[in-house]
Write an enzyme that holds these catalytic residues in place. Structure first.
Site, PDB file in Angstrom:
ATOM      1  N   ASP A  12      81.127  -8.769  61.138  1.00 39.94           N
ATOM      2  CA  ASP A  12      82.169  -7.743  61.001  1.00 39.94           C
ATOM      3  C   ASP A  12      81.622  -6.355  60.736  1.00 39.94           C
ATOM      4  OD1 ASP A  12      83.950  -9.845  61.332  1.00 39.94           O
ATOM      5  OD2 ASP A  12      84.120 -10.184  59.174  1.00 39.94           O
ATOM      6  N   GLU A  13      80.447  -6.056  61.260  1.00 40.75           N
ATOM      7  CA  GLU A  13      79.825  -4.751  61.017  1.00 40.75           C
ATOM      8  C   GLU A  13      80.441  -3.659  61.892  1.00 40.75           C
ATOM      9  OE1 GLU A  13      78.217  -7.495  61.912  1.00 40.75           O
ATOM     10  OE2 GLU A  13      76.735  -8.028  60.374  1.00 40.75           O
ATOM     11  N   GLY A  14      81.265  -4.058  62.852  1.00 42.36           N
ATOM     12  CA  GLY A  14      81.867  -3.075  63.767  1.00 42.36           C
ATOM     13  C   GLY A  14      81.268  -3.177  65.168  1.00 42.36           C
ATOM     14  N   LYS A  15      80.773  -4.372  65.517  1.00 50.18           N
ATOM     15  CA  LYS A  15      80.101  -4.563  66.814  1.00 50.18           C
ATOM     16  C   LYS A  15      81.030  -4.231  67.984  1.00 50.18           C
ATOM     17  CE  LYS A  15      79.229  -8.811  65.498  1.00 50.18           C
ATOM     18  NZ  LYS A  15      79.602  -8.783  64.076  1.00 50.18           N
ATOM     19  N   LYS A  17      83.623  -2.211  68.281  1.00 50.27           N
ATOM     20  CA  LYS A  17      83.811  -0.776  68.495  1.00 50.27           C
ATOM     21  C   LYS A  17      82.571  -0.147  69.141  1.00 50.27           C
ATOM     22  CE  LYS A  17      83.310   3.546  66.476  1.00 50.27           C
ATOM     23  NZ  LYS A  17      83.677   4.682  65.655  1.00 50.27           N
ATOM     24  N   ASN A  37      85.014 -17.916  66.776  1.00 50.16           N
ATOM     25  CA  ASN A  37      84.886 -17.529  65.363  1.00 50.16           C
ATOM     26  C   ASN A  37      84.730 -16.013  65.258  1.00 50.16           C
ATOM     27  OD1 ASN A  37      82.394 -17.774  66.620  1.00 50.16           O
ATOM     28  ND2 ASN A  37      81.330 -18.661  64.875  1.00 50.16           N
ATOM     29  N   GLY A  39      85.535 -12.084  65.851  1.00 54.63           N
ATOM     30  CA  GLY A  39      86.717 -11.233  66.035  1.00 54.63           C
ATOM     31  C   GLY A  39      86.201  -9.816  66.141  1.00 54.63           C
ATOM     32  N   HIS A  40      86.146  -9.284  67.357  1.00 54.69           N
ATOM     33  CA  HIS A  40      85.589  -7.948  67.576  1.00 54.69           C
ATOM     34  C   HIS A  40      86.727  -6.976  67.873  1.00 54.69           C
ATOM     35  CE1 HIS A  40      81.406  -9.773  68.683  1.00 54.69           C
ATOM     36  NE2 HIS A  40      81.830 -10.108  67.491  1.00 54.69           N
ATOM     37  N   ARG A 142      73.422 -33.729  72.583  1.00 53.07           N
ATOM     38  CA  ARG A 142      73.417 -34.085  74.013  1.00 53.07           C
ATOM     39  C   ARG A 142      74.630 -34.899  74.423  1.00 53.07           C
ATOM     40  NH1 ARG A 142      67.462 -36.178  73.400  1.00 53.07           N
ATOM     41  NH2 ARG A 142      68.499 -36.890  71.512  1.00 53.07           N
ATOM     42  N   SER A 409      78.937   5.790  62.478  1.00 51.52           N
ATOM     43  CA  SER A 409      80.345   5.652  62.862  1.00 51.52           C
ATOM     44  C   SER A 409      81.202   6.108  61.689  1.00 51.52           C
ATOM     45  CB  SER A 409      80.619   4.191  63.213  1.00 51.52           C
ATOM     46  OG  SER A 409      81.997   3.971  63.363  1.00 51.52           O
TER      47      SER A 409
END
Ligand code: GDP
Ligand code: IMO
Ligand code: MG
Length: 421
Positions: A12-15, A17, A37, A39-40, A142, A409
């Site tokens: 959740d670092e802001g990838k 954006k 999993n 959420g961008h 496998r 940012s």
């Protein structure tokens, strides 16, 4: 050349954006690991969009987008995402490509995730319950089903064989959720998925690289959630560091160029597990409120604390980060002092190395303090306009991490990004 962009903390670092912004300079954006999993979040003309499986380059009309072999795909989530985005992005389906080799998340994977978490009680990981762990377990065990399998005539047979195994496993839990009602939407979504552009992604990428196209690999989660190097067992089930790019896309190490590492100006974590700089007081609550720190996938409140340079230095080392991006600088506007952890007292001994087992140690961070600033950083349109105290904070972070900051940012908008030359 393939540049890489990844989170250096616990996600959740802001990838989303940043990828949406940087995609202007790339021809292809490729997801290489993780699944729904993730959420961008990005904003398109003021509208909030959260992407889970689809790469964050979709809103740059010239960009092709690849879901690589290292990703695990839930056909239902993918289909929902496509339906939501199509009205905003009519050319989406022409620009979306999926690797044959990406693994599928089945309804029973989600049920197994839920049952496993419930059985752990207080030790639960805090999984997003999207079926990530069980799907990767079947991949390495496998037994998994891949996107290529949905194109084969005996897909249903393969599905039944695997779910038979899962049913047996589920019998061992007394709290298994009813998953049968998830099957119908699953098969409907698989039907839709058959119409998408499924490709031999490693050849597809190789061809584009030979043509001189520029590729950006988009990470999900963060380095401290890496299956090998994160705060195990409170991690996700994939390699989130730069090494994951090669096996998550089928590209050679020699193709990797810049490695962008993203960190918030502070730190958050969602789910269980160690978090040395966590603030369990009103400052932590104020960070959560100022940063709107609630999960983009699950809505859970995120745990908040000061930036942790010990953990960040470890992440920078693991991925060979060449450029840093600091996000959410504006969130610190009303904090004074602002702190940064520069060492840990781990079981009574000072260290600048991340201990092997943060879970079973008493960790007390050693902080450096910085004066706050008295102007809204979000109003700045160039790096020069930033308050001097914030610039000093940036210099300190750069010196500690021995890596230059390329962008800061200062808001959620696509253009709220200050370039540092
Ligand atoms: P991701 O998983 O790394 O893509 O990050 P998320 O989307 O889960 O969470 C980041 C949140 O911070 C989102 O709500 C973004 O809109 C928001 N955000 C990103 N950059 C900034 C920034 O510089 N300032 C502020 N205030 N919010 C930001
Ligand atoms: P993005 O890409 C933050 C966390 C979960 C849990 C642990 C394991 O948006 O940064 P999993 O569902 O993978 O089995 O959960 O990892 N987690 C994330 N935390 N951001 C994410 O993704 C995450 N993906 C998983 O909260 O603690
Ligand atoms: Mg997120």
């Amino acid at each position: 050349m393939i540049d890489v962009l990844l989170g250096l903390q616990w996600g959740d670092e802001g990838k989303g954006k940043i990828v949406d912004y940087l995609a202007q300079q790339y021809d292809i954006i490729a997801r290489f690991q993780g699944g729904p999993n993730a959420g961008h979040t990005l904003y398109l003309n003021g509208n909030k969009v959260v992407l889970h499986t689809i790469p964050s380059g979709v809103f740059q009309e010239h960009c092709l987008n690849l879901i690589g072999n290292g990703v695990v795909i839930d056909p239902v989530t993918l289909q929902n995402e496509i339906s939501k985005i199509l009205p905003l992005c009519p050319t989406l389906l022409q620009r979306l490509f999926i690797s044959h080799r990406a693994h599928l998340i089945l309804p029973t994977h989600r049920a197994l995730d839920a049952a496993s978490e419930a059985s752990k009680g207080d030790d639960k990981i805090g999984s997003t319950l999207k079926g990530i762990g069980p799907a990767y377990m079947d991949k390495t065990g496998r037994n998994g089903l891949r996107v290529g399998d949905i194109l084969s005539k005996n897909f249903k047979e393969k599905y039944n064989k695997l779910t038979q195994k899962h049913k047996q496993l589920l019998r061992q839990y007394d709290n298994a959720v009813a998953w049968e009602q998830w099957e119908e939407p699953f098969f409907a979504a698989v039907e839709q998925m058959r119409k998408l552009q499924v490709v031999n992604a490693e050849y597809w990428l190789d061809g584009h690289l030979r043509d001189g196209k520029k590729v950006l690999a988009e990470g999900a989660q963060g380095s401290m959630l890496d299956i090998d190097f994160g705060t195990y067992p409170f991690v996700t089930s994939s390699n989130t560091i730069a090494a994951g790019v090669c096996n998550g896309l089928g590209v050679a190490p020699s193709t990797i160029g810049e490695v962008y590492g993203i960190t918030k100006a502070y730190c958050t974590r969602v789910g269980g597990g160690p978090f040395p700089t966590e603030l369990l007081d009103e400052t932590g609550e104020a960070l959560r409120a100022a940063g709107s720190e609630f999960g983009a996938t699950t809505g859970r409140p995120r745990r908040c604390g000061w930036i942790d340079l010990v953990a960040l230095k470890y992440s920078v080392m693991l991925s060979g980060v060449t450029k840093l991006i600091v996000t959410k600088a504006d969130v610190l506007d009303n904090f004074n002092p602002i702190k940064a952890a520069v060492a840990y007292i781990a079981d009574g001994k000072e260290t600048r190395e991340l201990p092997y087992d943060l879970c079973d140690m008493e960790i007390v961070p050693v902080y450096e303090s910085f004066a706050g600033w008295d102007m809204p950083i979000s109003a700045c349109t160039t790096y020069d306009e930033l308050p001097q105290v914030f610039k000093d904070y940036c210099r300190f972070v750069e010196n500690y991490l021995e890596t230059k900051i390329a962008y800061v940012s200062n808001g959620t908008g696509r253009d709220q990004l200050l370039t540092i030359s």
